[in-house]
Design an enzyme around this catalytic site. Structure first.
Site, PDB file in Angstrom:
ATOM      1  N   ASP A   1       0.808  -1.217   0.000  1.00  0.00           N
ATOM      2  CA  ASP A   1       0.000   0.000   0.000  1.00  0.00           C
ATOM      3  C   ASP A   1       0.840   1.265   0.000  1.00  0.00           C
ATOM      4  O   ASP A   1       2.059   1.233   0.172  1.00  0.00           O
ATOM      5  CB  ASP A   1      -1.020  -0.016   1.147  1.00  0.00           C
ATOM      6  N   ARG A   2       0.160   2.373  -0.207  1.00  0.00           N
ATOM      7  CA  ARG A   2       0.818   3.688  -0.358  1.00  0.00           C
ATOM      8  C   ARG A   2       1.719   4.021   0.826  1.00  0.00           C
ATOM      9  O   ARG A   2       2.766   4.661   0.656  1.00  0.00           O
ATOM     10  CB  ARG A   2      -0.271   4.756  -0.524  1.00  0.00           C
TER      11      ARG A   2
END
Length: 226
Positions: free
Chosen positions: A95-96
């Site tokens: 994820d980011r």
């Protein structure tokens, strides 16, 4: 489509379901067949062709970058950091707000096997928590269930008061963060250090490199022997 380096097989199925794929100008559905050498296949209006050369690389993904191939909201994409002429896509989620080892390729078949739960390819993470934990707390992870399912854990090692090394055999969305939220912690930093036989090693943040022939062979061996 996966062989053309558009995306993983699972993502390609999503694109078809979203009516973004057309063959000879007509919409298709899952299960329909097409020949890239004879038919005109487009994704979001862009013509695709079969990709001849398979490439494999890893990057030490920086915090703040997304792993999607196309992003409409101005977010920084990890593919912007990689200069190759072939179309590639990330294998699995990171994820980011996580960093570390990310595999990218245009080999759709291998990507599918590496991410499919039935093959049980392991990933290793270094998890930094917002407060100290204890061995007794960490023991609870072995019996934990998320969404009614057991979590496929291979190893848990406490490296310091608030730093844990976790080895896991699955890739459910935000699964590592959710594990520690269940225990009452927030993950302050999450770094993937291993994916199957691949290790991050000395690769600096934002740097990438091609896999060696031996590494590619090891990846294929992991899924072929499963």
């Amino acid at each position: 489509m996966a062989d053309a380096g558009i995306a993983s097989r699972r993502k390609c199925e999503e694109l078809i379901a979203q009516d973004k794929v057309k063959v000879n100008g007509s919409s298709i559905k899952l299960g329909d067949k097409a020949d890239a050498d004879k038919d005109k296949i487009t994704v979001d209006g862009k013509l695709i062709t079969a990709e001849a050369k398979k490439i494999y690389l890893i990057i030490n993904k920086p915090w703040g970058y997304v792993t999607t191939v196309s992003e409409q909201h101005g977010m920084k994409k990890v593919t912007d950091l990689i200069q190759v002429k072939e179309r590639i896509f990330p294998v699995g989620r990171l994820d980011r707000y996580s960093d570390g080892l990310l595999l990218l390729t245009n080999d759709g078949e291998l990507a599918h096997k590496l991410t499919h739960p039935s093959f049980g390819v392991s990933k290793e993470y270094i998890v930094k928590l917002d407060k100290p934990t204890t061995p007794e707390k960490l023991e609870k992870i072995w019996e934990m269930r998320i969404d009614g399912r057991e979590v496929a854990i291979e190893a848990i090692v406490q490296e310091s008061e608030n730093r844990v090394r976790l080895k896991i055999h699955e890739g459910r969305k935000h699964i590592v963060r959710r594990i520690f939220e269940e225990l009452g912690y927030q993950v302050k930093k999450l770094t993937r250090t291993r994916f199957g036989p691949l290790v991050l090693g000395e690769l600096k943040v934002g740097q990438w490199r091609y896999l060696t022939e031996k590494e590619v062979e090891m990846l294929k061996k992991v899924v072929n022997n499963s």
